[in-house]
Design an enzyme around this catalytic site. Sequence first.
Site, PDB file in Angstrom:
ATOM      1  N   GLU A 178      12.745  77.504  30.179  1.00  0.00           N
ATOM      2  CA  GLU A 178      13.343  78.187  29.018  1.00  0.00           C
ATOM      3  C   GLU A 178      14.796  77.802  28.706  1.00  0.00           C
ATOM      4  OE1 GLU A 178      12.621  82.387  29.553  1.00  0.00           O
ATOM      5  OE2 GLU A 178      10.470  82.091  29.648  1.00  0.00           O
ATOM      6  N   GLU A 195       1.248  79.989  31.519  1.00  0.00           N
ATOM      7  CA  GLU A 195       1.437  81.439  31.704  1.00  0.00           C
ATOM      8  C   GLU A 195       0.611  82.242  30.706  1.00  0.00           C
ATOM      9  OE1 GLU A 195       5.567  82.629  31.830  1.00  0.00           O
ATOM     10  OE2 GLU A 195       6.194  80.802  32.863  1.00  0.00           O
TER      11      GLU A 195
HETATM   12  C1  GLA Z   1       8.789  83.933  31.561  1.00  0.00           C
HETATM   13  C2  GLA Z   1       8.930  83.290  32.921  1.00  0.00           C
HETATM   14  C3  GLA Z   1       8.039  83.915  33.926  1.00  0.00           C
HETATM   15  C4  GLA Z   1       7.998  85.413  33.842  1.00  0.00           C
HETATM   16  C5  GLA Z   1       7.707  85.820  32.423  1.00  0.00           C
HETATM   17  C6  GLA Z   1       7.586  87.305  32.278  1.00  0.00           C
HETATM   18  O1  GLA Z   1       7.667  83.541  30.899  1.00  0.00           O
HETATM   19  O2  GLA Z   1       8.709  81.925  32.901  1.00  0.00           O
HETATM   20  O3  GLA Z   1       8.477  83.558  35.191  1.00  0.00           O
HETATM   21  O4  GLA Z   1       9.204  85.955  34.300  1.00  0.00           O
HETATM   22  O5  GLA Z   1       8.752  85.331  31.621  1.00  0.00           O
HETATM   23  O6  GLA Z   1       8.621  88.016  32.829  1.00  0.00           O
END
Ligand code: GLA
Length: 331
Positions: free
Chosen positions: A136, A244
């Site tokens: 991110e 994710e």
């Molecule tokens: C992001 C991060 C994850 C997790 C999510 C939700 O997507 O990459 O590690 O922390 O947020 O909290």
Amino acid sequence: MQKTKACKSLKEAYRDYFLIGATVEPFNLERYSSVLKEHFNSITLENALKWDSTQKKQGAFDFSGADQCIDFAVKNNMKIRGHTLVWHGITPKWVFYDEQGSIIDKERLLERMKEHIHTVMGRYKGKIYCWDVVNEAIENRDNGKQYVDCEWLRICGPDYIKKAFVYAHEADPEALLFYNDYQVEFSIKRAKTLRMIKEMQQEGIPIHGVGIQSHTTMNVPSLYEIKAAIEEFASLGLQIHISEIDISVYDYRDESRIYRSFTPELAEKQARRYEEIFRIFREYKKEITSVTFWGVADDHTWLDSEIRKSWPFVFDENLAPKPAFYKITDF
Ligand code: GLA
């Protein structure tokens, strides 16, 4: 696990497509153990490998939680995705300050980064086959900025991203190195991410893949945006991991709506959304090498609050398969 009808497991259904992963925490390994063994062949640690878990205090590395999850995965022949080495969201404050409380300079900060990456990756060399090296770092808002404003950026400039990949490659030359981010399907963020990766490639920075997080709602991103992201990142010669995924039952930014229960109508609607999205993933089986759910079952998800549940997975609170499960395994 209860079975409502005879079914293929997730990992069997996707054997000729991609790895199927889930996230775990040391405290839920036991509860999910049999579902994990039956349905998943890849594991990501939800929090236990993050900097604020492994090196919360300077030099005091703690791998107790991570070791438990990694031992479980190794024992059960599961692949392990490492998540994550450098993420502004969870870097402990001490990393940026010296003993007198002053902000440190770029050289010192990069030394700390290098030590962290070498220690964490070194410990799991040969066990963790790929890493989300940086998480991110791209600015999500359409404000003309390329990178998220954070201490890493303020002290090092965008070099911190490149250096993280260089150190990761030194620490484990066999590991596949990923850049991981959310909403990279949206055109503006997608363009910014592509620009960063192209620049890295031109400079010879080792990067092998992109993690498209895929925290998804009922209406967003569109199927078109999902395909565009896969195609454009793959066109750079990178592997794609859906890193994710969860599909909340709500619409994008519809925070004021609260469903009191998971009705058959919601289950059907969610099942159709899962079906459409996994159909795209299967179409791109050459590009996508792994799909990881950000959790296992509806009883544990980062999306829930005290007052609002999201039911984002294909297993329900009792670990039984939901309609979405059948839609994505029966094709
Ligand atoms: C992001 C991060 C994850 C997790 C999510 C939700 O997507 O990459 O590690 O922390 O947020 O909290």
